[in-house]
Design a protein around this motif. Structure first.
Motif, short mmCIF file in Angstrom:
data_model
loop_
_atom_site.label_atom_id
_atom_site.label_comp_id
_atom_site.label_asym_id
_atom_site.label_seq_id
_atom_site.Cartn_x
_atom_site.Cartn_y
_atom_site.Cartn_z
N GLN A 144 67.16 -16.30 126.25
CA GLN A 144 66.71 -15.94 127.58
C GLN A 144 67.77 -15.06 128.23
OE1 GLN A 144 63.75 -16.98 129.01
NE2 GLN A 144 63.30 -17.77 126.98
N SER A 145 67.34 -14.05 128.98
CA SER A 145 68.31 -13.22 129.68
C SER A 145 68.89 -14.01 130.86
CB SER A 145 67.66 -11.93 130.16
OG SER A 145 66.65 -12.22 131.08
N LEU A 146 70.12 -13.71 131.16
CA LEU A 146 70.81 -14.41 132.24
C LEU A 146 70.19 -14.02 133.58
CD1 LEU A 146 73.17 -16.26 133.00
CD2 LEU A 146 74.57 -14.21 133.20
N ASP A 147 69.88 -15.00 134.38
CA ASP A 147 69.30 -14.78 135.70
C ASP A 147 70.44 -14.54 136.69
OD1 ASP A 147 68.14 -14.93 138.22
OD2 ASP A 147 66.76 -16.52 137.63
N LEU A 148 70.69 -13.27 137.00
CA LEU A 148 71.81 -12.92 137.88
C LEU A 148 71.64 -13.47 139.28
CD1 LEU A 148 72.59 -9.28 136.72
CD2 LEU A 148 73.73 -11.41 136.08
N ALA A 149 70.40 -13.58 139.75
CA ALA A 149 70.17 -14.15 141.08
C ALA A 149 70.62 -15.61 141.11
CB ALA A 149 68.69 -14.04 141.46
N GLN A 150 70.36 -16.32 140.03
CA GLN A 150 70.81 -17.71 139.95
C GLN A 150 72.33 -17.80 139.90
OE1 GLN A 150 68.32 -19.37 141.12
NE2 GLN A 150 68.34 -20.92 139.54
N GLU A 192 74.42 -15.67 141.16
CA GLU A 192 74.89 -15.36 142.52
C GLU A 192 74.67 -16.54 143.46
OE1 GLU A 192 73.08 -11.70 143.77
OE2 GLU A 192 74.07 -10.57 142.19
N LEU A 232 71.43 -22.89 133.93
CA LEU A 232 71.72 -21.63 133.25
C LEU A 232 72.27 -21.89 131.85
CD1 LEU A 232 73.27 -19.41 136.07
CD2 LEU A 232 71.10 -19.05 134.87
N SER A 264 69.46 -22.78 129.59
CA SER A 264 68.55 -21.66 129.33
C SER A 264 69.12 -20.63 128.37
CB SER A 264 68.16 -20.97 130.64
OG SER A 264 69.22 -20.16 131.12
N GLN A 265 70.42 -20.64 128.16
CA GLN A 265 71.05 -19.62 127.32
C GLN A 265 71.12 -19.98 125.85
OE1 GLN A 265 71.98 -16.39 128.44
NE2 GLN A 265 70.55 -17.26 129.91
#
Length: 72
Positions: free
Chosen positions: A4-10, A12, A33, A36-37
């Motif tokens: 899964q791509s890293l959720d940058l909003a999460q 932050e 996170l 999910s990785q």
């Protein structure tokens, strides 16, 4: 299964939670996170997760993982 791509909003949101002193919220976000990785967790996530922990041994483990992942 693909990573899964890293959720940058999460990421932050976790950083903001740490900055405002809400370590429990940051820990919750960062733990999600990590899950999910699928074993490919960026060093920044490990470092911030370490910042959210009270236990020195767990914090040190996160620091080691961050360094191993190339975070400096």
């Amino acid at each position: 299964m693909t990573q899964q791509s890293l959720d940058l909003a999460q990421l932050e949101a976790a950083q903001t939670a740490l900055e405002t002193g809400d370590r429990a919220k940051a820990r919750e976000i960062l733990s999600a996170l990590v899950r999910s990785q699928q074993g490919r967790v960026p060093g920044a996530v490990w470092w911030l997760l370490g910042d959210s922990l009270d236990d020195p041994a767990q914090r040190d483990d996160c620091r080691r993982r961050a360094t191993a992942a190339g975070y400096t």
